[in-house]
Design a protein around this motif. Structure first.
Motif, PDB file in Angstrom:
ATOM      1  N   GLN A  81       0.797  -1.211   0.112  1.00 26.98           N
ATOM      2  CA  GLN A  81       0.068  -0.094   0.293  1.00 26.98           C
ATOM      3  C   GLN A  81       0.767   1.231   0.068  1.00 26.98           C
ATOM      4  O   GLN A  81       0.584   2.279  -0.551  1.00 26.98           O
ATOM      5  N   SER A  84       1.073   2.672  -3.395  1.00 23.27           N
ATOM      6  CA  SER A  84      -0.055   2.910  -3.857  1.00 23.27           C
ATOM      7  C   SER A  84      -0.528   4.332  -3.670  1.00 23.27           C
ATOM      8  O   SER A  84      -0.156   5.068  -2.891  1.00 23.27           O
ATOM      9  N   ASN A  85      -1.314   4.928  -4.796  1.00 22.29           N
ATOM     10  CA  ASN A  85      -1.866   6.238  -4.526  1.00 22.29           C
ATOM     11  C   ASN A  85      -3.142   6.235  -4.060  1.00 22.29           C
ATOM     12  O   ASN A  85      -3.804   7.381  -3.968  1.00 22.29           O
ATOM     13  N   LEU A  86      -3.494   5.039  -3.537  1.00 16.54           N
ATOM     14  CA  LEU A  86      -5.060   4.902  -2.946  1.00 16.54           C
ATOM     15  C   LEU A  86      -4.779   5.273  -1.298  1.00 16.54           C
ATOM     16  O   LEU A  86      -3.584   5.219  -0.707  1.00 16.54           O
ATOM     17  N   ALA A  87      -5.775   5.517  -0.892  1.00 23.45           N
ATOM     18  CA  ALA A  87      -5.907   5.919   0.941  1.00 23.45           C
ATOM     19  C   ALA A  87      -5.407   4.661   1.341  1.00 23.45           C
ATOM     20  O   ALA A  87      -6.055   3.744   1.201  1.00 23.45           O
ATOM     21  N   PRO A  88      -4.426   4.621   2.279  1.00 19.68           N
ATOM     22  CA  PRO A  88      -4.111   3.666   3.097  1.00 19.68           C
ATOM     23  C   PRO A  88      -4.911   2.835   3.756  1.00 19.68           C
ATOM     24  O   PRO A  88      -5.701   3.582   4.408  1.00 19.68           O
ATOM     25  N   TYR A  89      -4.834   1.513   3.842  1.00 22.41           N
ATOM     26  CA  TYR A  89      -5.778   0.568   4.745  1.00 22.41           C
ATOM     27  C   TYR A  89      -5.043   0.817   6.229  1.00 22.41           C
ATOM     28  O   TYR A  89      -4.191   0.970   6.554  1.00 22.41           O
ATOM     29  N   ASP A  94     -10.251  -3.015   7.713  1.00 17.81           N
ATOM     30  CA  ASP A  94     -10.440  -2.015   6.724  1.00 17.81           C
ATOM     31  C   ASP A  94     -10.177  -2.407   5.315  1.00 17.81           C
ATOM     32  O   ASP A  94     -11.144  -2.043   4.388  1.00 17.81           O
ATOM     33  N   CYS A  95      -8.997  -3.126   5.240  1.00 22.74           N
ATOM     34  CA  CYS A  95      -9.011  -3.619   3.681  1.00 22.74           C
ATOM     35  C   CYS A  95     -10.101  -4.527   3.192  1.00 22.74           C
ATOM     36  O   CYS A  95     -10.348  -4.355   2.297  1.00 22.74           O
ATOM     37  N   ARG A  98     -13.182  -2.606   2.588  1.00 18.82           N
ATOM     38  CA  ARG A  98     -13.233  -1.709   1.737  1.00 18.82           C
ATOM     39  C   ARG A  98     -13.027  -2.480   0.345  1.00 18.82           C
ATOM     40  O   ARG A  98     -14.022  -2.048  -0.700  1.00 18.82           O
TER      41      ARG A  98
END
Length: 146
Positions: A81, A84-89, A94-95, A98
């Motif tokens: 993560q 990644s440019n995604l919001a972190p878990y 949470d992972c 989501r």
């Protein structure tokens, strides 16, 4: 470098998720191989040879991959993560939440084909060699010719 920014602990990032994936994978593949070997023996009245052990090993490894793929996907996402440019878990829950909400249940099986393509041949070699070595190292009067 990892050593400078995170210290010794940085080299063990992902250790627990990897153990959480590998433990059931190994247990399932060994148990699966044992079961498939017993099935083979009861069906054909003889112990499997090298080729059959390889095929049974590949099948056992494949079953283990299918059963543990969701764990592997979550582990991989948590470990990668940072890139990644995604919001972190925030963590495993949470992972999983989501992934289900945003991508659906099929997302837990992403990457299964490449994983099967490398794990099944490994399982074939592993179990064929393991069975051959077991026979060679087990004292028995019938093994004196080997």
């Amino acid at each position: 470098t990892i050593a400078r920014t995170q210290g010794l602990r940085g080299f063990y990032t992902g250790f627990l998720p990897t153990v959480a994936r590998n433990t059931p994978t190994v247990c399932i593949s060994f148990t699966g191989f044992s079961y498939l070997k017993t099935l083979f023996e009861s069906s054909f009245g003889t112990a499997p040879g090298n080729g059959a052990n390889a095929a049974l090993g590949a099948m056992a490894a494949g079953i283990a991959v299918i059963m543990t793929q969701p764990i592997d996907v979550v582990k991989t996402r948590l470990m990668t993560q940072a890139a990644s440019n995604l919001a972190p878990y925030a963590g495993v829950v949470d992972c999983v939440t989501r992934m289900l909400r945003d991508e659906g249940s099929r997302s837990f099986f992403k990457g299964i084909v490449p994983r099967l393509l490398y794990v099944a041949p490994f399982g074939a070699v592993q179990f064929a060699v393991n069975e051959r070595m077991r026979l060679l190292l087990t004292p028995s009067p019938t093994h004196s010719e080997l």
